[in-house]
Scaffold this active site. Structure first.
Site, PDB file in Angstrom:
ATOM      1  N   SER A  87       0.839  -1.200  -0.092  1.00 25.51           N
ATOM      2  CA  SER A  87      -0.002   0.068  -0.025  1.00 25.51           C
ATOM      3  C   SER A  87       0.848   1.098  -0.013  1.00 25.51           C
ATOM      4  O   SER A  87       0.412   2.252  -0.217  1.00 25.51           O
ATOM      5  CB  SER A  87      -0.902  -0.205   1.129  1.00 25.51           C
ATOM      6  OG  SER A  87      -0.339  -0.314   2.400  1.00 25.51           O
ATOM      7  N   HIS A 139      -3.644  -3.327  -5.865  1.00 28.20           N
ATOM      8  CA  HIS A 139      -3.895  -2.759  -4.667  1.00 28.20           C
ATOM      9  C   HIS A 139      -5.268  -2.945  -4.189  1.00 28.20           C
ATOM     10  O   HIS A 139      -5.977  -2.334  -4.702  1.00 28.20           O
ATOM     11  CB  HIS A 139      -3.243  -1.311  -4.466  1.00 28.20           C
ATOM     12  CG  HIS A 139      -3.475  -0.878  -3.050  1.00 28.20           C
ATOM     13  ND1 HIS A 139      -3.978   0.318  -2.765  1.00 28.20           N
ATOM     14  CD2 HIS A 139      -3.370  -1.394  -1.727  1.00 28.20           C
ATOM     15  CE1 HIS A 139      -4.224   0.716  -1.480  1.00 28.20           C
ATOM     16  NE2 HIS A 139      -3.416  -0.367  -0.849  1.00 28.20           N
ATOM     17  N   GLU A 164      -6.723  -0.842  -7.244  1.00 22.71           N
ATOM     18  CA  GLU A 164      -5.914  -0.063  -8.011  1.00 22.71           C
ATOM     19  C   GLU A 164      -4.890  -0.940  -8.762  1.00 22.71           C
ATOM     20  O   GLU A 164      -4.325  -1.697  -7.986  1.00 22.71           O
ATOM     21  CB  GLU A 164      -5.266   0.936  -6.973  1.00 22.71           C
ATOM     22  CG  GLU A 164      -6.242   1.935  -6.428  1.00 22.71           C
ATOM     23  CD  GLU A 164      -5.587   3.011  -5.400  1.00 22.71           C
ATOM     24  OE1 GLU A 164      -5.724   4.215  -5.400  1.00 22.71           O
ATOM     25  OE2 GLU A 164      -4.692   2.334  -4.754  1.00 22.71           O
ATOM     26  N   ASN A 220      -5.637   6.279  -0.971  1.00 20.31           N
ATOM     27  CA  ASN A 220      -4.787   6.726   0.323  1.00 20.31           C
ATOM     28  C   ASN A 220      -4.113   8.145   0.068  1.00 20.31           C
ATOM     29  O   ASN A 220      -4.314   8.602   1.118  1.00 20.31           O
ATOM     30  CB  ASN A 220      -3.899   5.793   0.551  1.00 20.31           C
ATOM     31  CG  ASN A 220      -4.464   4.142   1.018  1.00 20.31           C
ATOM     32  OD1 ASN A 220      -5.476   4.198   1.213  1.00 20.31           O
ATOM     33  ND2 ASN A 220      -3.534   3.276   0.997  1.00 20.31           N
TER      34      ASN A 220
HETATM   35  P1  NAI Z   1      -0.643  -8.611   8.196  1.00 22.56           P
HETATM   36  O1  NAI Z   1       0.577  -8.368   9.031  1.00 22.56           O
HETATM   37  O2  NAI Z   1      -1.734  -9.010   8.763  1.00 22.56           O
HETATM   38  O3  NAI Z   1      -0.048 -10.043   7.219  1.00 22.56           O
HETATM   39  C1  NAI Z   1       1.169 -10.149   6.870  1.00 22.56           C
HETATM   40  C2  NAI Z   1       1.261 -11.751   6.858  1.00 22.56           C
HETATM   41  O4  NAI Z   1       2.464 -12.326   6.032  1.00 22.56           O
HETATM   42  C3  NAI Z   1       1.528 -12.555   8.114  1.00 22.56           C
HETATM   43  O5  NAI Z   1       0.675 -13.546   8.182  1.00 22.56           O
HETATM   44  C4  NAI Z   1       2.875 -13.081   8.162  1.00 22.56           C
HETATM   45  O6  NAI Z   1       3.160 -14.109   8.696  1.00 22.56           O
HETATM   46  C5  NAI Z   1       3.081 -13.391   6.580  1.00 22.56           C
HETATM   47  N1  NAI Z   1       4.408 -13.171   6.285  1.00 22.56           N
HETATM   48  C6  NAI Z   1       5.641 -12.131   6.503  1.00 22.56           C
HETATM   49  N2  NAI Z   1       6.719 -12.402   5.717  1.00 22.56           N
HETATM   50  C7  NAI Z   1       6.363 -13.566   5.098  1.00 22.56           C
HETATM   51  C8  NAI Z   1       7.284 -14.195   3.962  1.00 22.56           C
HETATM   52  N3  NAI Z   1       8.407 -13.933   3.981  1.00 22.56           N
HETATM   53  N4  NAI Z   1       6.555 -15.414   3.333  1.00 22.56           N
HETATM   54  C9  NAI Z   1       5.233 -15.762   3.754  1.00 22.56           C
HETATM   55  N5  NAI Z   1       4.351 -14.962   4.603  1.00 22.56           N
HETATM   56  C10 NAI Z   1       5.144 -13.938   5.112  1.00 22.56           C
HETATM   57  O7  NAI Z   1      -0.596  -7.618   7.304  1.00 22.56           O
HETATM   58  P2  NAI Z   1      -1.364  -7.208   6.201  1.00 22.56           P
HETATM   59  O8  NAI Z   1      -2.359  -5.970   6.875  1.00 22.56           O
HETATM   60  O9  NAI Z   1      -2.485  -8.310   5.464  1.00 22.56           O
HETATM   61  O10 NAI Z   1      -0.950  -6.346   5.127  1.00 22.56           O
HETATM   62  C11 NAI Z   1      -0.207  -7.058   4.025  1.00 22.56           C
HETATM   63  C12 NAI Z   1       0.298  -6.394   2.718  1.00 22.56           C
HETATM   64  O11 NAI Z   1      -1.023  -5.699   2.131  1.00 22.56           O
HETATM   65  C13 NAI Z   1       1.128  -5.142   3.280  1.00 22.56           C
HETATM   66  O12 NAI Z   1       2.050  -5.179   2.109  1.00 22.56           O
HETATM   67  C14 NAI Z   1       0.298  -3.828   3.377  1.00 22.56           C
HETATM   68  O13 NAI Z   1       0.848  -2.810   3.031  1.00 22.56           O
HETATM   69  C15 NAI Z   1      -0.741  -4.461   2.294  1.00 22.56           C
HETATM   70  N6  NAI Z   1      -2.064  -3.584   2.467  1.00 22.56           N
HETATM   71  C16 NAI Z   1      -2.918  -3.628   3.531  1.00 22.56           C
HETATM   72  C17 NAI Z   1      -4.226  -3.238   3.921  1.00 22.56           C
HETATM   73  C18 NAI Z   1      -4.640  -3.197   5.057  1.00 22.56           C
HETATM   74  O14 NAI Z   1      -5.859  -2.579   5.215  1.00 22.56           O
HETATM   75  N7  NAI Z   1      -4.240  -3.814   6.276  1.00 22.56           N
HETATM   76  C19 NAI Z   1      -4.679  -2.558   2.790  1.00 22.56           C
HETATM   77  C20 NAI Z   1      -4.039  -2.888   1.557  1.00 22.56           C
HETATM   78  C21 NAI Z   1      -2.912  -3.193   1.303  1.00 22.56           C
END
Ligand code: NAI
Length: 664
Positions: free
Chosen positions: A425, A446, A458, A496
């Protein structure tokens, strides 16, 4: 018998048994919409059928669709723009009403066969027929989506729907704009007979004509509401229910429909006459014009997905089973794809998969369908399915080096032609792609949280992204039934980026002593789905602070930074700007007067609108219209205002910050 002139949008024939067949197959269009020409042609057909009925050469009339996909999607919205005044609308509607009356009063059986969408004007046409047969499959949906365009059914569908279903069943579907399946429509009396497949429709229509089938209007208790004393309390209840969803000042159409029903629902003949008088002013109102604009903007977003590419996403591999990854994977499964989900631990994957149960429950009616969906959902801790996937999408922690390392490892395993995407994001696509052997391959896809509910995706075109990959990503979004918007890689992308200054300036007001409740109520009075303070709490204050930092907005030392440091993260921690109980913010009542709230509402959105101008000037998306489209579908920006830049255009630049600006 009268002859029928050359037809472009209908096929018309009379068979040896004297049955007249009118097949709607609009020229050069993939779907049937009731525009002026098809309505005029149908008028000529009806005249010919009436003459044939008179001289006994025609003894039945069947109306069907020639399109594989559906019956009729409604009136042709593109043609609405030609009307400038209510009088013009009334003049254009009158002949259509006359034709539908002529169909209804034909002395021979008139049968209509429905498959796929039967919406708006299409359903109104069906309701003028004597007998309605529909296919019972999932694709068949009936409804009146007019309120979404700021109007209600205007081809006498209001009275005919009430006649067939009774007001208690007919009014809610007209007020909500929701669609019903064929079996539910049959239960309501909108449909009389169900068949299994579209191929059976002509045969069933012929049989219904032979048997001189005629649908019975709703009877018994369903007609009780024709009595005046009962109608008023019911109308009041409907007003109350509707007011919970929309404000009358913003969306008048459902309220006018309730008035119409309350006044004339006892005399359906009168209701038919009065319908046009109430309908016509709505059609030329600003609300309806702006909602039609939103409809066109949606079409514009759909057009971002190319139709001419062979790429068909069937298998998806998602890496990261957190908040976003699990929901993205679940939505892909719900859209019919086969999905493998990867994370660092099997537990996290299992948790992510289990969390999708609620999406499947909403999406699939039968256990068999849900089981089939689960069978398409594979836990894949080792990434064994990467090489089979058509789309590989990453949603892991938001750290540049971690993402770079992951992609470097992924690249050699990919199938040729597969999409490689990140859900980042805030990071720049070109930075994540830099270490790749083929950086042109990486694009951003996105998604917004919650994935199942947010219509926009997006598609981020990094400085190095290849155009082909961007196009494939748009096709992927469209296959997920999402609206793709191609956005330049820049901090915050579009949505955003415009939300951040809006939310930050609302927080600054809070720090200066304005009450959270008053700020949120003012934004809602403006037409936002949720106020900025509640939105910040919902998104998570840590996420807000992070986005603020990326966009270099002043947050350091602020209340926000302090709250994050204290672990007050909003909804997810139970305490943010509000205390949260049962997933709802605890709010005090707001006592400010309406004019003051309206003025504050305009002030609140000004930073968002100004950021939209900058996005337009910097070509973050292709056009000003696409800025409006992205912000409406990505943030829920007051749809009845037609988008932030459209709102600004109506209001005038000078008035944007003036608290006493005229209401736009
Ligand atoms: P989160 O922290 O809930 O989930 C991330 C997951 O990735 C965790 O379960 C972790 O164990 C796993 N992980 C970390 N490193 C890893 C690897 N090397 N291999 C496999 N799994 C791995 O984070 P969230 O909120 O789901 O965000 C994920 C991505 O999405 C980020 O890039 C964030 O910027 C983006 N994003 C988040 C939004 C939100 O509202 N939370 C909205 C849009 C995009």
């Amino acid at each position: 018998m009268a002859s029928v002139p050359d037809l472009k949008d209908w096929r018309f024939s009379i068979d040896e048994q004297g049955i007249a067949w009118a097949i709607f197959d609009r020229e050069a269009q993939s779907q049937n919409a009731l525009g002026r020409r098809p309505l005029e042609e149908l008028g000529a057909i009806v005249t010919a059928v009436a003459a044939g009925a008179q001289d006994k050469s025609v003894r039945g009339f069947a109306i069907l669709s020639g399109k594989e996909k559906g019956f009729i999607v409604g009136a042709d919205v593109r043609e609405f723009e030609q009307f400038k005044t209510a009088t013009e609308v009334e003049a254009a509607i009158a002949p259509v009403l006359g034709m539908l009356d002529a169909i209804e009063s034909l002395p021979i059986p008139v049968v209509c066969g429905i498959h796929g969408f039967c919406l708006g004007g299409g359903l109104e046409l069906a309701l003028a027929c004597h007998w309605r047969i529909a296919t019972r499959d999932d694709a068949t949906r009936l409804g009146f989506p007019e309120v979404r365009l700021g109007i209600f059914p205007g081809f006498n569908g209001t009275a005919r729907a009430i006649r067939q279903s009774g007001a208690l069943a007919a009014m809610p579907i007209m007020l909500s704009g929701s669609m019903v399946r064929a079996s539910a429509a049959r239960g309501m009396g909108l449909v009389d007979e169900l068949v299994d497949s579209p191929l059976q429709l002509p045969w069933a229509a012929r049989k219904a004509i032979e048997r001189k089938r005629r649908s019975k209007p709703a009877g018994g208790w369903k007609t009780l509401l024709r009595l005046w004393p009962l109608r008023s309390p019911v109308a009041n209840r409907m007003r109350g229910e509707t007011a919970k969803k929309v404000r009358e000042a913003h969306y008048p159409a459902p309220f006018r429909l309730i008035d119409l029903f309350e006044r004339h629902g006892g005399d359906l003949k009168r209701m038919k006459l009065e319908e046009t008088k109430v309908f016509a002013p709505l059609m030329v109102s600003d609300t309806s014009r702006n909602l039609r604009r939103v409809f066109h903007l949606m079409e514009m977003l759909k057009a971002q997905a190319p139709k001419d590419i062979a790429f068909k996403p069937m298998r998806v591999h998602v890496i990261g089973a957190g908040v976003m990854g699990a929901d993205i994977a679940g939505w892909c499964v719900a859209s019919g794809m086969e999905v493998s989900l990867q994370d660092l631990s099997a537990e996290q994957i299992a948790k992510g998969i289990a969390a999708q149960e609620k999406v499947f429950k909403r999406k699939f009616r039968t256990k068999a369908q849900r089981d089939a969906a689960k069978a398409r959902f594979i836990a894949d801790a080792a990434g064994d399915n990467i090489g089979r996937a058509d789309v590989v999408i990453e949603a892991i922690v938001e750290k540049l080096e971690v993402k770079q390392n992951l992609f470097k490892g992924l690249e050699p395993k990919l199938k040729p032609g597969a999409i490689l995407a990140t859900n980042t994001s805030s990071l720049m696509i070109e930075d994540i792609a830099a270490p790749l052997a083929d950086p042109g391959r990486l694009v951003g896809i996105h998604f917004f949280n919650p994935v199942a509910q947010m219509p926009l995706v997006e598609v981020i075109r990094g400085a190095s992204s290849r155009e082909d990959e961007v196009r494939k990503a748009c096709a992927f979004a469209a296959a997920l039934d999402k609206l793709p918007l191609i956005v330049k890689s820049c901090p915050g992308f579009l949505v955003n980026r415009v939300l951040a200054p809006y939310m930050m300036s609302a927080m600054q007001r809070l720090e200066k002593g304005e009450k959270a409740e008053r700020i949120d109520e003012a934004a809602r009075v403006f037409g936002m789905p949720m106020g900025p303070i509640e939105l910040a709490d919902t998104v998570g204050l840590d996420v807000c602070a992070h986005v603020g930092k990326i966009l270099k907005l002043p947050a350091e030392g602020s209340k926000l930074a302090q709250m994050v440091a204290d672990g007050k993260l909003g909804k997810k921690s139970g305490q943010g700007f509000y205390a949260w109980k049962n997933d709802k913010p605890v709010k005090e009542p707001v006592t400010a007067d309406k004019a003051a709230l309206e003025a504050l509402g305009r002030e609140l959105v000004a930073p968002l609108v100004e950021e939209c101008e900058r996005c337009r000037d910097e070509s973050v998306v292709e056009s000003a219209d696409l800025v409006d489209a992205g912000v409406i579908f990505g943030t829920g920006f007051a749809p009845f205002r037609g988008g932030p830049l459209h709102y600004l255009q109506n209001l005038g630049r000078a008035a944007l910050h003036a608290a006493d600006a005229p209401k736009a």
